[in-house]
Design an enzyme around this catalytic site. Structure first.
Site, PDB file in Angstrom:
ATOM      1  N   PRO A 150     101.789   2.613  59.433  1.00  8.85           N
ATOM      2  CA  PRO A 150     102.683   1.935  60.381  1.00  8.85           C
ATOM      3  C   PRO A 150     103.622   0.958  59.687  1.00  8.85           C
ATOM      4  CG  PRO A 150     100.460   2.032  61.269  1.00  8.85           C
ATOM      5  CD  PRO A 150     100.371   2.505  59.852  1.00  8.85           C
ATOM      6  N   TYR A 151     103.139   0.264  58.665  1.00  8.09           N
ATOM      7  CA  TYR A 151     104.013  -0.628  57.901  1.00  8.09           C
ATOM      8  C   TYR A 151     105.205   0.137  57.347  1.00  8.09           C
ATOM      9  CZ  TYR A 151     105.710  -3.189  53.822  1.00  8.09           C
ATOM     10  OH  TYR A 151     106.518  -3.797  52.884  1.00  8.09           O
TER      11      TYR A 151
END
Length: 319
Positions: A150-151
């Site tokens: 997700p980062y």
């Protein structure tokens, strides 16, 4: 002629504060922006800015780019957008909201603030995490991004926003894809900082995976130099890998730190977490050709510098 004025977001962080110091040394006036999130101890961030805080050419604004009125930001020649919610492992689950706020919304609002400002450059700090578990090594900028966390998704979203503001509004923008930056002031959650802290305290080192995973490690002063060259020389809407040319396995890095610090490590292995690719390696041909950039600090010299900094930070910490 008036001295140049730069805005550095994330100014109290690892890369941001080092960039601030370098700009001030060059005679550039700097406005720093930081919201001092609690991702790690804000006292460490304020320590990073100790030298800059006493410099007459520096001013700090404490505000959240994702929520504050950005009219408070000054007119400047260049924006170095280093601010972000960092960390692959922490970006899963409920914490994802912080990543969309600080990495996506904050970037869009900052671009809106400066889209009509005739900047010399808007430099966006992207990440090798946009490549994820890359299809080939070394990895060039022409490879389609495929984030593995997700980062990485939020860093790629910020990069896309930066580039589309360049295309739609004529902003001179550049995205720098950092490959694992290390050195003095490194965040306490990052591997080399964790290793130094454990060695100096006589604690075991936790390694995620079997220790054979490798990274293209980039020393902090090389990352800063890439930012300066992006301001002065990059083509509008350019995307560049920033790699240090030091691809090292994690267990090799531990052995180097053992020698530097004169301490034998006790290793503890845990499963490799989701989103953590086994390997990164930058193809840096584009930044070398366009910006004349080549890393100047190898892994042994760089780790020695980080270890010496950690000695000062954790003096007397060994039990």
């Amino acid at each position: 002629m008036a001295e140049p004025h730069a805005l550095v977001t994330g100014a109290a962080g690892f890369i941001g504060s080092t960039l601030v110091d370098r700009l001030l040394e060059r005679g550039t006036r700097v406005t720093g922006v930081d919201c001092f999130t609690d991702y790690y101890d804000p006292a460490l961030k304020r320590r990073n800015l100790a030298a800059a805080a006493s410099h007459p050419g520096f001013r700090l604004l404490e505000l959240d780019l994702g929520a504050a009125d950005l009219a408070a930001l000054p007119e400047v020649r260049v924006v170095f957008h280093q601010a972000a919610q960092p960390g692959v492992r922490a970006s899963w689950g409920r914490e994802f909201a912080a990543y969309t706020h600080h990495n996506v919304l904050a970037t869009q609002r900052l671009l809106e603030r400066y889209r009509d400002a005739s900047l010399e450059r808007f430099v966006y700090a992207s990440s090798s995490s946009v490549y994820g578990d890359a299809e080939r090594f070394p990895t060039g900028e022409d490879l389609p991004p495929r984030p593995f966390s997700p980062y990485g998704v939020t860093k790629l979203a910020g990069e896309h926003l930066t580039l589309l503001y360049g295309r739609n509004f004529g902003m001179k923008v550049t995205a720098l894809r950092y490959f694992t930056v290390y050195g003095p002031r490194q965040r306490p959650d990052m591997a080399f900082h964790r290793f130094c802290r454990a060695l100096l305290r006589g604690e075991p080192i936790t390694i995620y995976g079997d220790g054979t995973q490798s990274r293209d490690f980039t020393f902090i002063t090389d990352a800063v130099e890439a930012n300066l060259r992006a301001w002065e020389r990059a083509a509008p809407q350019g995307v560049y890998n920033v790699g240090g040319g030091s691809q090292v396995e994690v267990r090799e890095a531990v052995a180097l730190l053992e020698r530097v610090l004169g301490v034998k490590a006790a290793l503890r292995f845990e499963p490799r977490p989701p989103g953590d690719p086994p390997r990164t390696r930058a193809d840096a041909a584009r930044i070398r050709a366009d910006l004349g950039f080549a890393p100047a600090t190898g892994i042994e010299q760089g780790l020695a510098a980080e270890a010496e900094w950690a000695r000062g930070l954790y003096a007397g910490a060994r039990s």
